[in-house]
Motif scaffolding. Structure first.
Motif, PDB file in Angstrom:
ATOM      1  N   ASP A 115     -13.334   5.092  -3.433  1.00  0.00           N
ATOM      2  CA  ASP A 115     -13.040   5.226  -4.359  1.00  0.00           C
ATOM      3  C   ASP A 115     -14.131   6.329  -5.404  1.00  0.00           C
ATOM      4  O   ASP A 115     -15.004   6.593  -5.025  1.00  0.00           O
ATOM      5  CB  ASP A 115     -12.862   4.423  -5.079  1.00  0.00           C
ATOM      6  CG  ASP A 115     -12.474   4.325  -6.585  1.00  0.00           C
ATOM      7  OD1 ASP A 115     -12.144   5.622  -6.960  1.00  0.00           O
ATOM      8  OD2 ASP A 115     -12.288   3.133  -7.279  1.00  0.00           O
ATOM      9  N   GLU A 119      -5.810   1.759   2.088  1.00  0.00           N
ATOM     10  CA  GLU A 119      -4.671   2.805   1.862  1.00  0.00           C
ATOM     11  C   GLU A 119      -3.353   3.027   3.267  1.00  0.00           C
ATOM     12  O   GLU A 119      -4.475   2.345   4.144  1.00  0.00           O
ATOM     13  CB  GLU A 119      -4.782   4.156   1.863  1.00  0.00           C
ATOM     14  CG  GLU A 119      -5.814   5.302   2.371  1.00  0.00           C
ATOM     15  CD  GLU A 119      -5.820   6.920   2.091  1.00  0.00           C
ATOM     16  OE1 GLU A 119      -5.267   7.427   2.380  1.00  0.00           O
ATOM     17  OE2 GLU A 119      -7.075   6.596   1.101  1.00  0.00           O
ATOM     18  N   VAL A 139      -4.150   1.438   8.444  1.00  0.00           N
ATOM     19  CA  VAL A 139      -4.981   1.909   6.839  1.00  0.00           C
ATOM     20  C   VAL A 139      -6.521   1.688   7.066  1.00  0.00           C
ATOM     21  O   VAL A 139      -6.375   2.607   8.808  1.00  0.00           O
ATOM     22  CB  VAL A 139      -5.284   0.360   6.191  1.00  0.00           C
ATOM     23  CG1 VAL A 139      -3.646  -0.428   5.961  1.00  0.00           C
ATOM     24  CG2 VAL A 139      -5.661  -0.612   6.908  1.00  0.00           C
ATOM     25  N   LEU A 185     -11.850   1.508  -0.619  1.00  0.00           N
ATOM     26  CA  LEU A 185     -10.041   1.746  -1.219  1.00  0.00           C
ATOM     27  C   LEU A 185      -9.370   1.292   0.624  1.00  0.00           C
ATOM     28  O   LEU A 185      -9.839   1.658   1.611  1.00  0.00           O
ATOM     29  CB  LEU A 185      -9.533   2.156  -1.659  1.00  0.00           C
ATOM     30  CG  LEU A 185     -10.120   2.675  -3.463  1.00  0.00           C
ATOM     31  CD1 LEU A 185      -9.585   4.188  -4.051  1.00  0.00           C
ATOM     32  CD2 LEU A 185      -9.371   1.318  -4.192  1.00  0.00           C
ATOM     33  N   GLY A 245       0.232   2.893  -3.400  1.00  0.00           N
ATOM     34  CA  GLY A 245      -1.397   3.418  -3.643  1.00  0.00           C
ATOM     35  C   GLY A 245      -2.254   2.696  -2.994  1.00  0.00           C
ATOM     36  O   GLY A 245      -2.155   1.394  -2.542  1.00  0.00           O
ATOM     37  N   PRO A 246      -3.573   3.102  -2.765  1.00  0.00           N
ATOM     38  CA  PRO A 246      -4.788   2.872  -2.481  1.00  0.00           C
ATOM     39  C   PRO A 246      -5.188   1.359  -3.456  1.00  0.00           C
ATOM     40  O   PRO A 246      -5.060   1.486  -4.167  1.00  0.00           O
ATOM     41  CB  PRO A 246      -5.802   3.561  -2.158  1.00  0.00           C
ATOM     42  CG  PRO A 246      -5.148   5.145  -2.188  1.00  0.00           C
ATOM     43  CD  PRO A 246      -4.152   4.210  -2.603  1.00  0.00           C
ATOM     44  N   SER A 247      -6.017   0.083  -2.890  1.00  0.00           N
ATOM     45  CA  SER A 247      -6.100  -0.778  -3.730  1.00  0.00           C
ATOM     46  C   SER A 247      -7.334  -1.057  -2.811  1.00  0.00           C
ATOM     47  O   SER A 247      -7.399  -0.684  -1.710  1.00  0.00           O
ATOM     48  CB  SER A 247      -4.919  -2.090  -3.031  1.00  0.00           C
ATOM     49  OG  SER A 247      -3.494  -1.451  -3.910  1.00  0.00           O
ATOM     50  N   LEU A 303       0.570  -1.467  -0.268  1.00  0.00           N
ATOM     51  CA  LEU A 303      -0.005  -0.362  -0.072  1.00  0.00           C
ATOM     52  C   LEU A 303       1.128   1.375   0.053  1.00  0.00           C
ATOM     53  O   LEU A 303       0.424   2.164  -0.645  1.00  0.00           O
ATOM     54  CB  LEU A 303      -0.497  -0.375   1.573  1.00  0.00           C
ATOM     55  CG  LEU A 303      -2.040  -0.990   1.053  1.00  0.00           C
ATOM     56  CD1 LEU A 303      -2.625  -0.929   2.500  1.00  0.00           C
ATOM     57  CD2 LEU A 303      -2.895  -0.779   0.045  1.00  0.00           C
ATOM     58  N   ASP A 304       1.726   0.857   0.744  1.00  0.00           N
ATOM     59  CA  ASP A 304       2.909   2.202   1.215  1.00  0.00           C
ATOM     60  C   ASP A 304       3.184   2.723  -1.030  1.00  0.00           C
ATOM     61  O   ASP A 304       3.264   3.998  -1.581  1.00  0.00           O
ATOM     62  CB  ASP A 304       3.807   2.419   2.152  1.00  0.00           C
ATOM     63  CG  ASP A 304       5.117   3.586   1.986  1.00  0.00           C
ATOM     64  OD1 ASP A 304       4.344   4.261   1.655  1.00  0.00           O
ATOM     65  OD2 ASP A 304       6.004   3.589   2.853  1.00  0.00           O
TER      66      ASP A 304
END
Length: 144
Positions: free
Chosen positions: A82, A92, A77, A90, A46-48, A42-43
């Motif tokens: 989104d 993050e 997190v 998402l 990015g957001p997933s 994630l870092d």
């Protein structure tokens, strides 16, 4: 190098032992290897979506949902909507999650440095000299 052994068959057990060693380290925060992998991903990326994280980390979606819930409760997190599709959630990493990554990284580095201190200086130099080639080898994993 033993003539009848491939380079891969010689490298694999060494890498496996090092990975096993790192996975078994009890860092001060003690994140699980999967949790740490998710935070790092994630870092880095990015957001997933949870479904994407589950696929990329090779775990089940329910398992990833549980892990994300634990990470969220720990403040590592954050779930957000989104911007393109409000129905999509998402995940993050938070600043606290980034701080955990940094602390764990520093702990791993210090542990490896202690191992280097126990080696002959020539062995240390050989390992460090091999790092660019190992980085190129690792880069080939992304290329497929």
């Amino acid at each position: 190098m033993v003539a009848d052994e491939s380079r891969g068959s010689q490298l694999l057990p060494v890498l496996a032992q090092l990975v096993r060693f790192l996975r078994q380290l009890d860092s001060p925060d003690n994140p699980s290897p999967v949790a740490l992998g998710v935070l790092r991903r994630l870092d880095r990326e990015g957001p997933s979506r949870i479904t994407d994280l589950a696929r990329l980390e090779r775990t089940s979606q329910p398992g990833m949902t549980q892990l994300v819930g634990r990470l969220e409760r720990a403040g590592l997190v954050l779930r957000t909507a989104d911007a393109q599709d409000g129905r999509v959630v998402l995940v993050e990493v938070t600043e606290e999650g980034r701080a955990l990554i940094a602390r764990t990284h520093a702990y791993y580095v210090a542990t490896l440095d202690k191992l280097f201190d126990r080696l002959d200086p020539a062995d240390c130099e050989t390992i460090v000299a091999a790092l660019p080639a190992l980085e190129r080898l690792a880069g080939e994993t992304a290329a497929g």
